[in-house]
Write a protein that holds these residues in place. Structure first.
Motif, PDB file in Angstrom:
ATOM      1  N   ASN A 191     -12.007   8.029   8.294  1.00 38.15           N
ATOM      2  CA  ASN A 191     -12.530   6.885   9.034  1.00 38.15           C
ATOM      3  C   ASN A 191     -13.327   6.003   8.077  1.00 38.15           C
ATOM      4  O   ASN A 191     -13.406   6.292   6.877  1.00 38.15           O
ATOM      5  N   ASP A 192     -13.889   4.936   8.596  1.00 39.26           N
ATOM      6  CA  ASP A 192     -14.630   3.994   7.752  1.00 39.26           C
ATOM      7  C   ASP A 192     -15.814   4.656   7.059  1.00 39.26           C
ATOM      8  O   ASP A 192     -16.121   4.367   5.901  1.00 39.26           O
ATOM      9  N   LYS A 193     -16.489   5.552   7.772  1.00 38.70           N
ATOM     10  CA  LYS A 193     -17.659   6.218   7.203  1.00 38.70           C
ATOM     11  C   LYS A 193     -17.261   7.065   5.997  1.00 38.70           C
ATOM     12  O   LYS A 193     -17.917   7.041   4.964  1.00 38.70           O
ATOM     13  N   MET A 194     -16.170   7.840   6.125  1.00 36.63           N
ATOM     14  CA  MET A 194     -15.713   8.661   5.009  1.00 36.63           C
ATOM     15  C   MET A 194     -15.276   7.784   3.843  1.00 36.63           C
ATOM     16  O   MET A 194     -15.608   8.069   2.686  1.00 36.63           O
ATOM     17  N   MET A 195     -14.551   6.716   4.142  1.00 35.56           N
ATOM     18  CA  MET A 195     -14.081   5.834   3.076  1.00 35.56           C
ATOM     19  C   MET A 195     -15.252   5.183   2.343  1.00 35.56           C
ATOM     20  O   MET A 195     -15.230   5.043   1.119  1.00 35.56           O
ATOM     21  N   ALA A 196     -16.305   4.807   3.065  1.00 30.47           N
ATOM     22  CA  ALA A 196     -17.483   4.214   2.431  1.00 30.47           C
ATOM     23  C   ALA A 196     -18.213   5.251   1.580  1.00 30.47           C
ATOM     24  O   ALA A 196     -18.687   4.955   0.483  1.00 30.47           O
ATOM     25  N   LYS A 197     -18.304   6.472   2.085  1.00 36.15           N
ATOM     26  CA  LYS A 197     -18.997   7.537   1.356  1.00 36.15           C
ATOM     27  C   LYS A 197     -18.307   7.839   0.025  1.00 36.15           C
ATOM     28  O   LYS A 197     -18.967   8.058  -0.980  1.00 36.15           O
ATOM     29  N   TRP A 198     -16.986   7.865   0.027  1.00 35.22           N
ATOM     30  CA  TRP A 198     -16.225   8.232  -1.154  1.00 35.22           C
ATOM     31  C   TRP A 198     -15.716   7.018  -1.941  1.00 35.22           C
ATOM     32  O   TRP A 198     -14.924   7.182  -2.881  1.00 35.22           O
ATOM     33  N   SER A 199     -16.147   5.819  -1.601  1.00 31.57           N
ATOM     34  CA  SER A 199     -15.678   4.613  -2.273  1.00 31.57           C
ATOM     35  C   SER A 199     -15.876   4.733  -3.791  1.00 31.57           C
ATOM     36  O   SER A 199     -16.969   5.057  -4.267  1.00 31.57           O
ATOM     37  N   GLY A 200     -14.800   4.497  -4.536  1.00 27.61           N
ATOM     38  CA  GLY A 200     -14.866   4.594  -5.990  1.00 27.61           C
ATOM     39  C   GLY A 200     -14.687   6.014  -6.510  1.00 27.61           C
ATOM     40  O   GLY A 200     -14.615   6.222  -7.721  1.00 27.61           O
ATOM     41  N   LYS A 201     -14.661   6.999  -5.621  1.00 25.17           N
ATOM     42  CA  LYS A 201     -14.519   8.403  -6.024  1.00 25.17           C
ATOM     43  C   LYS A 201     -13.337   9.054  -5.315  1.00 25.17           C
ATOM     44  O   LYS A 201     -13.327  10.251  -5.074  1.00 25.17           O
ATOM     45  N   ALA A 245       9.779  10.361   5.273  1.00 22.56           N
ATOM     46  CA  ALA A 245      10.084  10.210   3.856  1.00 22.56           C
ATOM     47  C   ALA A 245       9.813  11.522   3.137  1.00 22.56           C
ATOM     48  O   ALA A 245       8.970  12.310   3.569  1.00 22.56           O
ATOM     49  N   PRO A 246      10.510  11.760   2.025  1.00 22.51           N
ATOM     50  CA  PRO A 246      10.253  12.991   1.281  1.00 22.51           C
ATOM     51  C   PRO A 246       8.817  13.001   0.769  1.00 22.51           C
ATOM     52  O   PRO A 246       8.251  11.963   0.439  1.00 22.51           O
ATOM     53  N   LEU A 247       8.231  14.193   0.746  1.00 24.71           N
ATOM     54  CA  LEU A 247       6.851  14.335   0.320  1.00 24.71           C
ATOM     55  C   LEU A 247       6.756  14.188  -1.189  1.00 24.71           C
ATOM     56  O   LEU A 247       7.537  14.756  -1.939  1.00 24.71           O
ATOM     57  N   THR A 248       5.774  13.404  -1.604  1.00 21.78           N
ATOM     58  CA  THR A 248       5.557  13.214  -3.029  1.00 21.78           C
ATOM     59  C   THR A 248       4.193  13.756  -3.379  1.00 21.78           C
ATOM     60  O   THR A 248       3.244  13.601  -2.606  1.00 21.78           O
ATOM     61  N   PRO A 249       4.066  14.400  -4.515  1.00 22.75           N
ATOM     62  CA  PRO A 249       2.756  14.950  -4.875  1.00 22.75           C
ATOM     63  C   PRO A 249       1.766  13.828  -5.144  1.00 22.75           C
ATOM     64  O   PRO A 249       2.106  12.795  -5.707  1.00 22.75           O
ATOM     65  N   LEU A 250       0.540  14.047  -4.712  1.00 19.06           N
ATOM     66  CA  LEU A 250      -0.489  13.034  -4.903  1.00 19.06           C
ATOM     67  C   LEU A 250      -1.415  13.376  -6.062  1.00 19.06           C
ATOM     68  O   LEU A 250      -2.471  12.784  -6.199  1.00 19.06           O
ATOM     69  N   THR A 251      -1.041  14.319  -6.887  1.00 14.45           N
ATOM     70  CA  THR A 251      -1.911  14.719  -7.992  1.00 14.45           C
ATOM     71  C   THR A 251      -2.004  13.636  -9.052  1.00 14.45           C
ATOM     72  O   THR A 251      -3.038  13.471  -9.667  1.00 14.45           O
ATOM     73  N   ASN A 252      -0.950  12.887  -9.269  1.00 15.36           N
ATOM     74  CA  ASN A 252      -0.965  11.815 -10.262  1.00 15.36           C
ATOM     75  C   ASN A 252      -1.134  10.475  -9.551  1.00 15.36           C
ATOM     76  O   ASN A 252      -0.249   9.649  -9.539  1.00 15.36           O
ATOM     77  N   THR A 253      -2.275  10.277  -8.944  1.00 15.99           N
ATOM     78  CA  THR A 253      -2.503   9.063  -8.182  1.00 15.99           C
ATOM     79  C   THR A 253      -2.892   7.920  -9.095  1.00 15.99           C
ATOM     80  O   THR A 253      -3.452   8.117 -10.171  1.00 15.99           O
ATOM     81  N   ASN A 254      -2.607   6.726  -8.639  1.00 15.44           N
ATOM     82  CA  ASN A 254      -2.924   5.519  -9.376  1.00 15.44           C
ATOM     83  C   ASN A 254      -4.372   5.147  -9.089  1.00 15.44           C
ATOM     84  O   ASN A 254      -4.764   4.965  -7.944  1.00 15.44           O
ATOM     85  N   THR A 255      -5.178   5.003 -10.123  1.00 17.72           N
ATOM     86  CA  THR A 255      -6.592   4.683  -9.939  1.00 17.72           C
ATOM     87  C   THR A 255      -6.801   3.241  -9.498  1.00 17.72           C
ATOM     88  O   THR A 255      -7.891   2.874  -9.107  1.00 17.72           O
ATOM     89  N   ASN A 256      -5.753   2.421  -9.575  1.00 21.95           N
ATOM     90  CA  ASN A 256      -5.871   1.020  -9.169  1.00 21.95           C
ATOM     91  C   ASN A 256      -5.435   0.788  -7.724  1.00 21.95           C
ATOM     92  O   ASN A 256      -5.195  -0.341  -7.322  1.00 21.95           O
ATOM     93  N   MET A 257      -5.316   1.853  -6.939  1.00 20.06           N
ATOM     94  CA  MET A 257      -4.882   1.729  -5.547  1.00 20.06           C
ATOM     95  C   MET A 257      -5.980   1.042  -4.726  1.00 20.06           C
ATOM     96  O   MET A 257      -7.171   1.205  -4.993  1.00 20.06           O
ATOM     97  N   SER A 258      -5.557   0.288  -3.723  1.00 19.25           N
ATOM     98  CA  SER A 258      -6.535  -0.363  -2.844  1.00 19.25           C
ATOM     99  C   SER A 258      -7.118   0.674  -1.882  1.00 19.25           C
ATOM    100  O   SER A 258      -6.581   1.771  -1.717  1.00 19.25           O
ATOM    101  N   ASP A 259      -8.212   0.291  -1.244  1.00 21.27           N
ATOM    102  CA  ASP A 259      -8.834   1.191  -0.271  1.00 21.27           C
ATOM    103  C   ASP A 259      -7.866   1.537   0.855  1.00 21.27           C
ATOM    104  O   ASP A 259      -7.826   2.678   1.319  1.00 21.27           O
ATOM    105  N   ASP A 260      -7.077   0.559   1.298  1.00 21.01           N
ATOM    106  CA  ASP A 260      -6.119   0.818   2.377  1.00 21.01           C
ATOM    107  C   ASP A 260      -5.037   1.798   1.925  1.00 21.01           C
ATOM    108  O   ASP A 260      -4.605   2.655   2.694  1.00 21.01           O
ATOM    109  N   ALA A 261      -4.600   1.684   0.666  1.00 24.39           N
ATOM    110  CA  ALA A 261      -3.598   2.613   0.145  1.00 24.39           C
ATOM    111  C   ALA A 261      -4.174   4.018   0.063  1.00 24.39           C
ATOM    112  O   ALA A 261      -3.499   5.004   0.387  1.00 24.39           O
TER     113      ALA A 261
END
Length: 146
Positions: free
Chosen positions: A39-49, A2-18
């Motif tokens: 991985n799970d450890k990184m996702m837990a560390k940065w959860s909410g951030k 798929a064409p690359l889309t910039p991730l600078t304007n990310t949705n703050t309501n995205m799920s952890d999986d997204a």
């Protein structure tokens, strides 16, 4: 792909999986050697951030699809080993003037024999424990009984 889309304007309501998928996509495109860091450890560390993490990634690796070349860090070289004896199959070390294990053992046994008294003084078989304790308390060798 798929064409690359910039991730600078990310949705703050995205799920952890997204978020996980967006990090995997980002690393795959901009820093392929770092994909396994997601991985799970990184996702837990940065959860909410996740927004902060994505901003930091863009600063370090560039926008999605336009990676910034990273400086190569030279690998540390191991210090040269000096004064090492080469390995041989028969003893594990070269047969230079170094003493063998048997020679060390015999020297050790000789030292122990020299330090061990050959005859101990005779014991008093009629030892009175109360008098012994009283005698020891007078000369500073008092012991306690539990």
């Amino acid at each position: 792909m798929a064409p690359l889309t910039p991730l600078t304007n990310t949705n703050t309501n995205m799920s952890d999986d997204a978020w996980r998928d967006s990090f995997i996509e980002y690393y795959t495109t901009n820093a392929p050697t770092k994909v396994l860091m997601v991985n799970d450890k990184m996702m837990a560390k940065w959860s909410g951030k996740y927004e902060i993490l994505m901003k930091n990634l863009i600063e370090k690796y560039g926008p999605l699809g336009a990676p910034i070349d990273q400086p190569q860090v030279p690998k540390r070289s191991k210090p040269a080993l000096t004064n090492r004896r080469p390995f041989t199959a028969d003893r594990g070390a070269s047969s230079s003037s170094a003493p063998s294990i048997d020679e060390h053992a015999s020297k050790f046994n000789a030292l122990i024999s020299a330090a061990t008294p050959t005859a101990l003084p005779p014991r008093d078989l009629n030892l009175n424990v109360v008098e012994s304790k009283a005698s020891n308390s007078q000369n500073g060798l008092e012991t306690s009984t539990f």
